[in-house]
Scaffold this motif. Structure first.
Motif, PDB file in Angstrom:
ATOM      1  N   ALA A   1      33.906  13.169  29.287  1.00  0.00           N
ATOM      2  CA  ALA A   1      33.006  13.880  30.064  1.00  0.00           C
ATOM      3  C   ALA A   1      32.038  12.896  30.606  1.00  0.00           C
ATOM      4  O   ALA A   1      31.371  13.284  31.858  1.00  0.00           O
ATOM      5  CB  ALA A   1      32.380  14.868  28.937  1.00  0.00           C
ATOM      6  N   GLN A   2      31.897  11.674  30.187  1.00  0.00           N
ATOM      7  CA  GLN A   2      30.801  10.817  30.645  1.00  0.00           C
ATOM      8  C   GLN A   2      31.190   9.720  31.625  1.00  0.00           C
ATOM      9  O   GLN A   2      30.561   9.098  32.426  1.00  0.00           O
ATOM     10  CB  GLN A   2      30.212  10.151  29.415  1.00  0.00           C
ATOM     11  N   ARG A   3      32.693   9.464  31.602  1.00  0.00           N
ATOM     12  CA  ARG A   3      33.140   8.225  32.482  1.00  0.00           C
ATOM     13  C   ARG A   3      33.163   8.720  33.872  1.00  0.00           C
ATOM     14  O   ARG A   3      34.084   9.562  34.057  1.00  0.00           O
ATOM     15  CB  ARG A   3      34.570   8.067  31.632  1.00  0.00           C
ATOM     16  N   VAL A   4      32.788   7.976  34.647  1.00  0.00           N
ATOM     17  CA  VAL A   4      32.951   8.233  36.150  1.00  0.00           C
ATOM     18  C   VAL A   4      33.285   7.042  36.852  1.00  0.00           C
ATOM     19  O   VAL A   4      32.398   6.310  37.234  1.00  0.00           O
ATOM     20  CB  VAL A   4      31.421   8.760  36.971  1.00  0.00           C
TER      21      VAL A   4
ATOM     22  N   GLY B   1      34.643   9.021  41.710  1.00  0.00           N
ATOM     23  CA  GLY B   1      33.187   9.582  41.869  1.00  0.00           C
ATOM     24  C   GLY B   1      33.028  10.680  41.216  1.00  0.00           C
ATOM     25  O   GLY B   1      32.184  11.738  41.601  1.00  0.00           O
ATOM     26  N   ALA B   2      33.753  10.963  40.122  1.00  0.00           N
ATOM     27  CA  ALA B   2      33.697  12.276  39.415  1.00  0.00           C
ATOM     28  C   ALA B   2      34.145  12.049  37.822  1.00  0.00           C
ATOM     29  O   ALA B   2      34.596  11.065  37.678  1.00  0.00           O
ATOM     30  CB  ALA B   2      34.473  13.522  39.822  1.00  0.00           C
ATOM     31  N   GLN B   3      33.656  12.662  36.900  1.00  0.00           N
ATOM     32  CA  GLN B   3      33.932  12.258  35.367  1.00  0.00           C
ATOM     33  C   GLN B   3      35.642  12.554  35.409  1.00  0.00           C
ATOM     34  O   GLN B   3      36.263  13.390  36.145  1.00  0.00           O
ATOM     35  CB  GLN B   3      33.475  13.550  34.516  1.00  0.00           C
ATOM     36  N   LEU B   4      35.946  11.701  34.489  1.00  0.00           N
ATOM     37  CA  LEU B   4      37.452  11.824  34.012  1.00  0.00           C
ATOM     38  C   LEU B   4      37.646  13.318  33.681  1.00  0.00           C
ATOM     39  O   LEU B   4      39.149  13.709  33.828  1.00  0.00           O
ATOM     40  CB  LEU B   4      37.930  10.939  33.182  1.00  0.00           C
ATOM     41  N   SER B   5      36.996  13.947  33.056  1.00  0.00           N
ATOM     42  CA  SER B   5      37.244  15.303  32.495  1.00  0.00           C
ATOM     43  C   SER B   5      37.516  16.211  33.623  1.00  0.00           C
ATOM     44  O   SER B   5      38.076  17.178  33.475  1.00  0.00           O
ATOM     45  CB  SER B   5      35.857  15.942  31.534  1.00  0.00           C
ATOM     46  N   SER B   6      37.373  15.932  34.869  1.00  0.00           N
ATOM     47  CA  SER B   6      37.554  16.810  36.049  1.00  0.00           C
ATOM     48  C   SER B   6      38.954  16.702  36.440  1.00  0.00           C
ATOM     49  O   SER B   6      39.651  17.473  37.214  1.00  0.00           O
ATOM     50  CB  SER B   6      36.600  16.389  37.200  1.00  0.00           C
TER      51      SER B   6
END
Length: 401
Positions: free
Chosen positions: A282-285, A290-295
């Motif tokens: 959730a924090q790693r971008v 350009g977005a969180q890995l959680s996306s």
């Protein structure tokens, strides 16, 4: 002063809560967070977590499975499992020492081979002083007694008792134990085999700090050397002739408790790894994203797969703790839950690559810890072999060849 320099003592003010209360659940969450904050230190230094055990004693948790009549909480398996799971999510070595304590006290008062006053003394010391007990069984040449064989540790008959000599390895919790249940044999022409109860302060006991393991590094599972240690006669608490067939020291209830509580440790480790991974994703971008890995769908699927494994574990552990698993299937719980736990952590390691194996990230420690689930008795080959033999022993229900 090291984190572990404070030892449990009778002077600690104890406050015991109802194990089914919401207040108790809040306490477990608090302890989980406390223990997690220092877990990396204990792992890095292979240091025994005395301070964690003092906190557990402060809340009566070292005596959770001691009968109420002796001052404990007389916890059910479901209650003990919740405690172990929470402690393991914080610091699993502490949880393993606690499992050994719970297993010993769960069946101690029903073991009439022990003198009544000794059983009561061990229980009351757990309540009042936070005294820990564990069985010392494994030896350098013999390995685990579960595979068969006689111990080399020898008890010689002397006036008023015995003199005990030998070496035990993998002595979990020895830096904090008060009572050692030592598996040995007598020097009789026809030897007796069983348990000699030894107080840790007895002269002639020496600890060699040999424990330098891949995982579960804070358990203090060092070698213990007994050099002509005197044991009073009555503390040969459970011995019988070596040629008399010995049933398993664990009855069906004991096997179930062992399987559930050991499994709860490593399920807890996997849940801690999952929580870290969720936060990291959730924090790693990454700059190129350009977005969180959680996306990303693939990481959402990854967490879904991990959560499905952990749901499977929860259902299995719930069923076992609530008596919905046949006694003969108890060891399979350990195989299934620990296998799922390992798979859950491995999925995260594989998906995130190098960060998963970096020493600064907790998931690396969780991975080392969860792998240790494989070495506990019964090991996977023994579990699956027994299941297979049982299947072949049943009348065939399939089609005739």
């Amino acid at each position: 002063m090291s984190l572990s320099s404070v030892q449990p003592s009778s002077s600690v003010s104890r406050r015991v809560l109802d194990p089914d209360s919401s207040e108790f659940a809040d306490l477990l969450q608090q302890l989980r967070e406390e223990f997690a904050a220092t877990a990396a230190h204990y792992d890095r230094h292979s240091e025994f977590p005395h301070a964690n055990l003092q906190r557990l004693h402060q809340h009566g948790l070292l005596a959770l499975t001691v009968p109420r009549s002796l001052g404990g909480s007389e916890a059910t398996l479901a209650q003990a499992r919740r405690v172990i799971g929470a402690v393991a999510q914080g610091e699993p070595s502490t949880a393993l020492v606690l499992v050994m304590q719970y297993l010993q006290h769960t069946r101690l008062q029903q073991n009439t081979a022990w003198p009544l006053h000794l059983r009561q003394r061990v229980a009351r010391e757990a309540v009042q002083e936070g005294a820990l007990i564990n069985a010392l069984r494994v030896e350098p040449d013999l390995g685990t007694p579960a595979r068969g064989g006689l111990p080399a540790t020898l008890a010689r008959r002397v006036e008023g008792g015995w003199r005990l000599s030998g070496r035990k390895i993998y002595s979990t919790g020895i830096p904090g134990l008060t009572w050692l249940a030592v598996w040995a044999r007598s020097d009789d022409a026809e030897p007796q085999v069983g348990t000699w109860l030894v107080h840790r302060d007895s002269p002639g006991i020496r600890v060699e700090e040999t424990w330098d393991h891949l995982g579960m590094r804070a358990t203090g599972s060092h070698d213990v050397i007994f050099d002509d240690v005197f044991v009073p006669q009555e503390q040969a608490v459970d011995i019988q002739p070596a040629d008399v067939p010995r049933p398993s020291e664990l009855d069906s209830k004991g096997v179930l408790w062992l399987a559930v509580l050991l499994s709860a440790i490593y399920d807890g480790v996997a849940r801690a790894a999952r929580d870290w991974l969720l936060g990291w994703l959730a924090q790693r971008v990454p700059a190129n994203l350009g977005a969180q890995l959680s996306s990303l769908p693939r990481f959402q699927e990854l967490i879904g797969r991990i959560d499905a494994l952990l749901l499977n574990n929860r259902v299995l552990l719930d069923a076992a703790a609530e008596g919905r698993i046949a006694p003969g299937e108890a060891t399979q719980i350990k195989y299934l839950v620990t296998s799922n736990a390992i798979s859950a952590v491995e999925l995260g390691i594989e998906a995130i690559g190098n960060p998963g194996l970096a020493r600064g990230n907790p998931i690396e420690r969780h991975y080392r810890d969860v792998l240790c689930s494989r070495i506990h008795t019964p090991q996977n080959d023994a579990i699956l072999g027994a299941v297979g033999r049982a299947a072949f022993a049943l009348p065939s229900r399939g089609a005739q060849v």
